[in-house]
Enzyme design. Structure first.
Site, mmCIF file in Angstrom:
data_model
loop_
_atom_site.group_PDB
_atom_site.id
_atom_site.type_symbol
_atom_site.label_atom_id
_atom_site.label_comp_id
_atom_site.label_asym_id
_atom_site.label_seq_id
_atom_site.Cartn_x
_atom_site.Cartn_y
_atom_site.Cartn_z
ATOM 1 N N ARG A 20 0.835 -1.218 0.000
ATOM 2 C CA ARG A 20 0.000 0.000 0.000
ATOM 3 C C ARG A 20 0.864 1.260 0.000
ATOM 4 N NH1 ARG A 20 -0.961 4.839 1.797
ATOM 5 N NH2 ARG A 20 -0.288 4.107 3.843
ATOM 6 N N ASP A 21 1.478 1.567 1.147
ATOM 7 C CA ASP A 21 2.300 2.766 1.280
ATOM 8 C C ASP A 21 3.449 2.747 0.260
ATOM 9 O OD1 ASP A 21 3.933 4.355 4.195
ATOM 10 O OD2 ASP A 21 3.421 5.109 2.212
ATOM 11 N N HIS A 212 6.390 4.144 12.519
ATOM 12 C CA HIS A 212 6.398 4.050 11.054
ATOM 13 C C HIS A 212 7.434 5.057 10.569
ATOM 14 C CE1 HIS A 212 4.003 3.495 7.193
ATOM 15 N NE2 HIS A 212 4.785 4.503 6.893
ATOM 16 N N HIS A 214 10.359 6.743 8.218
ATOM 17 C CA HIS A 214 10.868 6.886 6.866
ATOM 18 C C HIS A 214 12.368 7.101 6.920
ATOM 19 C CE1 HIS A 214 7.021 7.690 4.354
ATOM 20 N NE2 HIS A 214 6.950 6.595 5.054
ATOM 21 N N CYS A 245 9.788 9.405 -1.317
ATOM 22 C CA CYS A 245 9.205 10.468 -0.511
ATOM 23 C C CYS A 245 8.592 11.493 -1.443
ATOM 24 C CB CYS A 245 10.278 11.107 0.356
ATOM 25 S SG CYS A 245 9.637 12.431 1.394
ATOM 26 N N ASN A 254 10.018 4.895 2.768
ATOM 27 C CA ASN A 254 9.890 3.846 3.776
ATOM 28 C C ASN A 254 11.212 3.132 4.073
ATOM 29 O OD1 ASN A 254 6.973 3.550 4.411
ATOM 30 N ND2 ASN A 254 6.819 3.305 2.198
#
Lengths: 307, 301
Positions: A20-21, A212, A214, A245, A254
């Site tokens: 997803r992300d 979460h 990055h 990003c 990520n």
């Protein structure tokens, strides 16, 4: 190594957000059957949770336009959760109709980010999420809450830890079982991670917190380590470090699942995940995307022929 | 527990030596000299300039004498050079070096493959350097390679690392830089290794030299800092790939390290912007992209 002797948790749950992300933030859009194959491969690695897709309007997020097909097409392995994003009640209903059994809502600790990202204030977004959590409660569907910009905002810059705590508390009180604190632009460091977690831990039990991170500034693993040292036991990551990003052109996003697992393995912390299997899945999706992996572990392992 | 961090950390910049030595493209002496001069303006206190080894083995460092004589030596900044033996030491001093480094290893196989002798024999060579250095009042830094793993032997015992470190410290090295040569270490193995070494060498005399081949460098450095280490080696733009894993990265990027230390409120004296500009310069010269994520993210292209 004995994790408990050094005050570290015995087990950390990895939440895989690559499909997803990750894919949402890749330049190339991936066909439905490739997405399904990726998720099926990830299901076999031991990962306990895999974020599958997003039930948002395809006008805003074209990469996730095939959410229904993906949800219906994947194999559902017992013991694995397949959460999906639902920004509002309409998305929630759509997700349930397609077979979703867990959903996520996305809040932010920054007013500017909330306005730019979902076109409303934090308060308005919370009202939308209340509708989702109410319906979800009625149907026994667990809801995960995300708080973006927990360590900094691309528009506002600094974000105050108390604001993160306030938004987290709001999401938790409305029924989210877990709050994932996102360093959306990767600007955080172990210093700001510690301060933010201290503020949030006053409002939310540790066991309900996730990070979460990055890796845009290369700080992700150091930040995750800091969080784990403070007792956090849930970490989000993305296979092959998928997902650049959107706020820093050409920069990474990520943190790579492979790199996180490598670190946790070295710390003697159990994840239940087979690192080699994740690297294989990473190799599959990178080939499909025609890109190099962002995982240093994968790069090094393929180079030395240990894979 | 996160514990207390040191208030100041000394960053040892190894880009011009360890970095350039492990780059595919060779740069000419004027570029090296300019690189070191730019680094000298960033606030860095220690910049490893070059290596006095035979150009037969390390062609990238063949211009060691020109570089040593060509750079601006700013007051308050140290410009150590590698000297594998007495001959290298003498050449270094003749070229104006005021500090030298010697390279040991915690692995027998690595020592054999790298410098063609046993650990014991290498230590004997260093003794010669130490003696001459003592007479000339030249400080010597000792490196121990393969502290968290070896490309040939695999696992390395923390006790062995402690043993070699102790020998080099006792011989007179003022500082021991512990190198995770192939970047396989994790915060777990870093903690265990340091715990052993700190029984033999005072923490104030220890440095860590982490490679980022498996992405673990900053996390490993964080743990070292938590245990009291206050000297960290790094390479501008993350110069220097890994000779043991083709295409993989090597040194940790100084920019990324300084970014983390800044965020922890730890003083380094280094100007991050000037450092990034220096990284941009050398990457252009090498015709390569930076390995520093901070640099990549801050680039508004």
């Amino acid at each position: 190594q004995e994790p408990q002797a050094s005050g570290l948790p015995e087990y950390v749950k990895i939440v895989e957000v690559g499909p997803r992300d990750g894919l949402q933030n890749e330049k190339v859009i991936v066909p439905t059957d490739i997405k399904i194959e990726l998720i099926n491969q990830l299901s076999k690695t031991g990962l306990p949770a895999i974020e599958v897709t997003s039930f948002v309007s395809s006008k805003w997020v074209p990469q996730m336009a095939d959410h229904k097909e993906v949800m219906r097409g994947i194999e559902r392995h017992p013991g694995v959760q397949y959460p999906v994003l639902t920004p509002n009640l309409q998305g929630f209903h759509s997700a349930i109709a397609a077979g979703a059994t867990e959903v996520s809502v996305f809040g932010a600790a920054s007013e500017s980010f909330s306005k730019m990202n979902i076109n409303c204030s934090i308060e308005e977004s919370m009202e939308r999420f209340e509708e989702v959590t109410k319906s979800a409660r009625n149907m026994n569907i667990p809801v995960r809450g995300y708080v973006s910009c927990a360590l900094g905002c691309p528009y506002e810059g600094n974000v105050v830890p108390d604001k993160v705590a306030e938004v987290s508390k709001r999401l938790y009180s409305m029924g989210c079982y877990e709050i994932s604190l996102g360093d959306t632009v990767g600007v955080g460091t172990p210093g700001s991670m510690k301060k933010m977690l201290e503020a949030v831990m006053k409002e939310i039990p540790l066991s309900a917190l996730a990070v979460h991170c990055h890796d845009t500034y290369g700080q992700a693993l150091a930040n995750i380590l800091t969080a784990i040292q403070m007792g956090v036991t849930v970490v989000d990551s993305s296979v092959a470090g998928l997902g650049g990003c959107p706020y820093a052109k050409g920069a990474t996003g990520n943190v790579a699942t492979e790199d996180v697992i490598y670190m946790l393995n070295g710390l003697g912390i159990n994840t239940g995940v087979n690192l080699c299997a994740v690297m294989e899945a990473g190799n599959f999706i990178c080939t499909a995307l025609n890109k190099k992996t962002n995982s240093k572990v994968a790069q090094a392992s393929f180079s030395t022929g240990t894979i | 527990a996160t514990g207390a961090y040191p208030k100041r950390v000394k960053v040892v910049e190894v880009g011009p030596r360890d970095g350039l030595q492990n780059e595919k493209n060779v740069v000419f002496s004027p570029v090296k000299i300019n690189l070191i001069n730019m680094l000298s303006e960033t606030g860095l206190q220690v910049i490893e300039a070059t290596s006095f080894v035979s150009p037969k083995w390390v062609p990238q460092m063949a211009d060691h004498t020109e570089v040593m004589q060509g750079i601006n030596k700013l007051p308050g900044i140290s410009y150590p050079v590698l000297t594998p033996n007495l001959r290298g030491f003498q050449a270094a001093v003749a070229a104006g070096a005021k500090e030298v480094s010697v390279f040991g290893a915690a692995s027998e196989l690595f020592t054999q493959k790298n410098i063609n002798c046993s650990i014991e024999e290498s230590l004997e060579r260093f003794e010669e350097v130490m003696r001459a250095a003592r007479e000339a009042s030249i400080p010597v830094r000792g490196y121990v390679s393969c502290v968290l793993g070896c490309p040939y032997e695999g696992k390395i015992s923390a006790a062995k690392v402690a043993e070699v470190s102790k020998k080099m410290y006792s011989m007179g090295c003022y500082e021991i830089s512990l190198g995770d040569t192939i970047g396989v270490g994790t915060p777990g193995s870093m903690r265990d290794m340091l715990a052993m070494v700190m029984k033999e060498v005072p923490v104030g005399a220890l440095a860590v030299h982490c490679h980022d081949t498996y992405g673990q460098a900053l996390a490993n450095i964080l743990v070292a800092l938590q245990m009291g280490v206050s000297v960290v080696d790094a390479s501008v733009a993350g110069l220097g790939g890994c000779p043991y894993a083709k295409g993989a990265s090597g040194n940790v990027a100084t920019e990324d390290l300084v970014y983390m230390l800044n965020g922890l409120g730890i003083h380094t004296g280094v100007d991050l912007q000037k450092l990034m500009d220096t990284g941009t310069f050398i990457c252009n010269a090498l015709n390569r992209k930076t390995n520093s994520k901070v640099s990549q993210a801050s680039c508004r292209l």
